[in-house]
Design a protein around this motif. Structure first.
Motif, PDB file in Angstrom:
ATOM      1  N   LYS A 109       0.834  -1.209   0.000  1.00 21.12           N
ATOM      2  CA  LYS A 109       0.000   0.000   0.000  1.00 21.12           C
ATOM      3  C   LYS A 109       0.863   1.252   0.000  1.00 21.12           C
ATOM      4  O   LYS A 109       0.579   2.231  -0.710  1.00 21.12           O
ATOM      5  CB  LYS A 109      -0.933  -0.008   1.208  1.00 21.12           C
ATOM      6  N   ARG A 110       1.899   1.248   0.786  1.00 21.86           N
ATOM      7  CA  ARG A 110       2.789   2.402   0.859  1.00 21.86           C
ATOM      8  C   ARG A 110       3.481   2.647  -0.479  1.00 21.86           C
ATOM      9  O   ARG A 110       3.741   3.801  -0.853  1.00 21.86           O
ATOM     10  CB  ARG A 110       3.829   2.166   1.958  1.00 21.86           C
ATOM     11  N   ASN A 111       3.768   1.594  -1.233  1.00 22.54           N
ATOM     12  CA  ASN A 111       4.496   1.720  -2.495  1.00 22.54           C
ATOM     13  C   ASN A 111       3.592   1.941  -3.699  1.00 22.54           C
ATOM     14  O   ASN A 111       4.095   2.148  -4.815  1.00 22.54           O
ATOM     15  CB  ASN A 111       5.345   0.466  -2.740  1.00 22.54           C
ATOM     16  N   ALA A 112       2.273   1.867  -3.519  1.00 21.04           N
ATOM     17  CA  ALA A 112       1.356   2.002  -4.653  1.00 21.04           C
ATOM     18  C   ALA A 112       1.473   3.404  -5.252  1.00 21.04           C
ATOM     19  O   ALA A 112       1.348   4.408  -4.550  1.00 21.04           O
ATOM     20  CB  ALA A 112      -0.072   1.728  -4.199  1.00 21.04           C
ATOM     21  N   LYS A 113       1.679   3.477  -6.554  1.00 20.66           N
ATOM     22  CA  LYS A 113       1.888   4.754  -7.234  1.00 20.66           C
ATOM     23  C   LYS A 113       0.749   5.107  -8.176  1.00 20.66           C
ATOM     24  O   LYS A 113       0.541   6.291  -8.468  1.00 20.66           O
ATOM     25  CB  LYS A 113       3.205   4.719  -8.019  1.00 20.66           C
ATOM     26  N   THR A 114       0.031   4.131  -8.686  1.00 17.98           N
ATOM     27  CA  THR A 114      -0.963   4.388  -9.733  1.00 17.98           C
ATOM     28  C   THR A 114      -2.392   4.149  -9.275  1.00 17.98           C
ATOM     29  O   THR A 114      -3.314   4.266 -10.081  1.00 17.98           O
ATOM     30  CB  THR A 114      -0.686   3.483 -10.949  1.00 17.98           C
ATOM     31  N   VAL A 115      -2.596   3.836  -8.012  1.00 19.63           N
ATOM     32  CA  VAL A 115      -3.931   3.452  -7.555  1.00 19.63           C
ATOM     33  C   VAL A 115      -4.056   3.780  -6.079  1.00 19.63           C
ATOM     34  O   VAL A 115      -3.065   3.752  -5.332  1.00 19.63           O
ATOM     35  CB  VAL A 115      -4.151   1.938  -7.810  1.00 19.63           C
ATOM     36  N   ASP A 116      -5.273   4.102  -5.651  1.00 24.93           N
ATOM     37  CA  ASP A 116      -5.565   4.253  -4.233  1.00 24.93           C
ATOM     38  C   ASP A 116      -5.931   2.894  -3.651  1.00 24.93           C
ATOM     39  O   ASP A 116      -6.558   2.064  -4.324  1.00 24.93           O
ATOM     40  CB  ASP A 116      -6.717   5.227  -4.016  1.00 24.93           C
ATOM     41  N   VAL A 117      -5.567   2.655  -2.405  1.00 22.44           N
ATOM     42  CA  VAL A 117      -5.753   1.352  -1.778  1.00 22.44           C
ATOM     43  C   VAL A 117      -6.452   1.520  -0.435  1.00 22.44           C
ATOM     44  O   VAL A 117      -6.098   2.390   0.359  1.00 22.44           O
ATOM     45  CB  VAL A 117      -4.405   0.627  -1.574  1.00 22.44           C
ATOM     46  N   ALA A 118      -7.456   0.671  -0.204  1.00 18.46           N
ATOM     47  CA  ALA A 118      -8.107   0.575   1.108  1.00 18.46           C
ATOM     48  C   ALA A 118      -8.007  -0.875   1.567  1.00 18.46           C
ATOM     49  O   ALA A 118      -8.301  -1.795   0.793  1.00 18.46           O
ATOM     50  CB  ALA A 118      -9.574   1.004   1.026  1.00 18.46           C
TER      51      ALA A 118
END
Length: 421
Positions: free
Chosen positions: A132-141
């Motif tokens: 989640k911390r590394n996600a660059k192209t998408v929001d994460v829940a």
């Protein structure tokens, strides 16, 4: 007379007169001008001026007739168009300001504190937090869903939100105690999907598209997992990702792997081949969740054929053009080969296989002939809105429904009612 005639024409044009009566009046005025008085005088200049006036009047009448024809439309038509254009512009502005492209909502069902496999779970949690911390192209829940009376898992990170509590488990549902089956509190898959769907509902209004992810609690992911999911979703509406298996112990360190070894596990997860054929990571467009729940109703986690059955549910509801198995790639991994201990208490597997057969038959009975095709039509994921028009996806376009309507909403409602019952 010419003055009043010209004034009447100007008033008719400025007020947008649409009745035929106005045209008749103008014609009468045109025939009662002072032209005869001018013609009676033997004056060629005045005659020429009169002819020019008549021609000008004829042109004015033709223009008025064309204007009247153009304006023959329902009352307030222009006002309605202005209102619609304003509303469309406002909605577009609000969408551009407030809506974001994609949300990935991910749920796991962690094992309670009295379960023995906490190292696996700690590795899973640590890898999900990093992804989640590394996600660059998408929001994460990220969410967990558990039984209310279970002792909460002590390793759950604070970044995970708590979805709705689970209420049913297989041991009670199938009255296994009366059959002498040992106790294991295994939740129903349909309840886990329902909890995730309800949790994502709170966030869905801010996004054009919502993907749901369900993984087993012992499945860890690579740091770029969520960006990979977003990329895969450009071509498919649903997919399963097969895992890489890693030995439980480190040969160099002479001890079992733990959460401190996560960097080394990432490396092993990329080095080792992806050979495992089971299913434990599921991704799909949120809109299809009611049909997936219906297809999996009665199945529970922990024993075969739950993974295969969920994979078949995705293949059924999304169809071969929009579903894929991601094999041979290295995006998830599992430490060890214990598989959660499902080889104990074989009675659970017996009940789960019966539940799978019954669920598939009930799905077909409820939807009627060609149940998979009916589900695919109902969710209408294969068409998108562009400029208010629904279009078939072109090559390379993600084949999902952005929630802008379409599909069989009546059937969707019936499915939801059936699930609630």
């Amino acid at each position: 007379t010419s003055f009043f005639q010209m004034a009447f024409r100007a008033a008719a044009l400025s007020l947008g007169v649409t009745s035929a009566a106005a045209l008749v009046v103008v014609l009468l005025l045109q025939r009662t001008t002072t032209a005869p008085r001018f013609v009676s005088r033997d004056d060629s200049q005045r005659l020429a001026a009169t002819e020019e006036l008549v021609e000008a009047q004829d042109r004015a009448i033709a223009q008025l007739r064309a204007e009247l024809e153009r304006r023959r439309r329902p009352p307030l038509g222009r006002a309605r168009n202005v209102v619609e254009e304003t509303l469309t512009s406002t909605a577009t502005t609000r969408t551009n300001q407030r809506r974001r492209p994609l949300l990935v909502a991910h749920v796991i069902n962690p094992m309670p504190n009295d379960h023995g496999f906490h190292v696996d779970q700690e590795i899973t949690f640590a890898s999900l937090v990093a992804a989640k911390r590394n996600a660059k192209t998408v929001d994460v829940a990220q969410y967990t869903t558990e039984f209310a009376d279970d002792t909460p898992c002590r390793t759950t990170p604070p970044s995970f939100a708590r979805a709705a509590n689970l209420t049913s488990h297989a041991h009670a549902l199938y009255e296994m105690a009366s059959r002498g089956v040992g106790f294991r509190k295994l939740p129903l898959v349909s309840d886990i999907l329902a909890a995730l769907d309800a949790a994502a509902e709170e966030e869905a209004g801010s996004y054009d598209r919502v993907l749901l992810v369900y993984t087993n609690t012992d499945i860890a992911v690579q740091p770029d997992f969520y960006d990979v999911v977003a990329k895969l979703a450009e071509a498919r509406s649903a997919f399963v990702i097969n895992r890489v298996e890693i030995p439980a112990s480190s040969s160099s360190k002479g001890r079992p792997f733990d959460v401190q070894d996560l960097p080394a596990l990432y490396t092993l997860g990329k080095q080792r081949p992806q050979l495992h054929a089971g299913y434990d990571c599921f991704v799909w467009d949120r809109r299809a969740t009611p049909f997936l729940r219906l297809y999996a109703r009665g199945l529970f986690v922990g024993y075969p054929p739950v993974g295969r059955h969920l994979r078949d549910a995705l293949a059924c509801v999304f169809g071969p053009s929009h579903f894929a198995e991601v094999k041979g790639q290295k995006h998830t991994f599992h430490v060890g080969d214990r598989n959660g201990g499902w080889n104990t208490f074989p009675e659970f597997e017996h009940f789960n296989r019966k539940a799978a057969r019954h669920a598939e038959a009930a799905f077909a009975a409820f939807l009627g002939p060609n149940p998979c095709r009916r589900a695919q039509k109902a969710i209408n994921y294969g068409r998108r809105r562009r400029g208010g028009q629904k279009q078939k996806p072109t090559t390379g376009e993600r084949p999902h429904d952005d929630g802008g309507g379409g599909g069989d909403v009546v059937l969707l409602h019936k499915v939801r009612v059936e699930l609630d019952a």
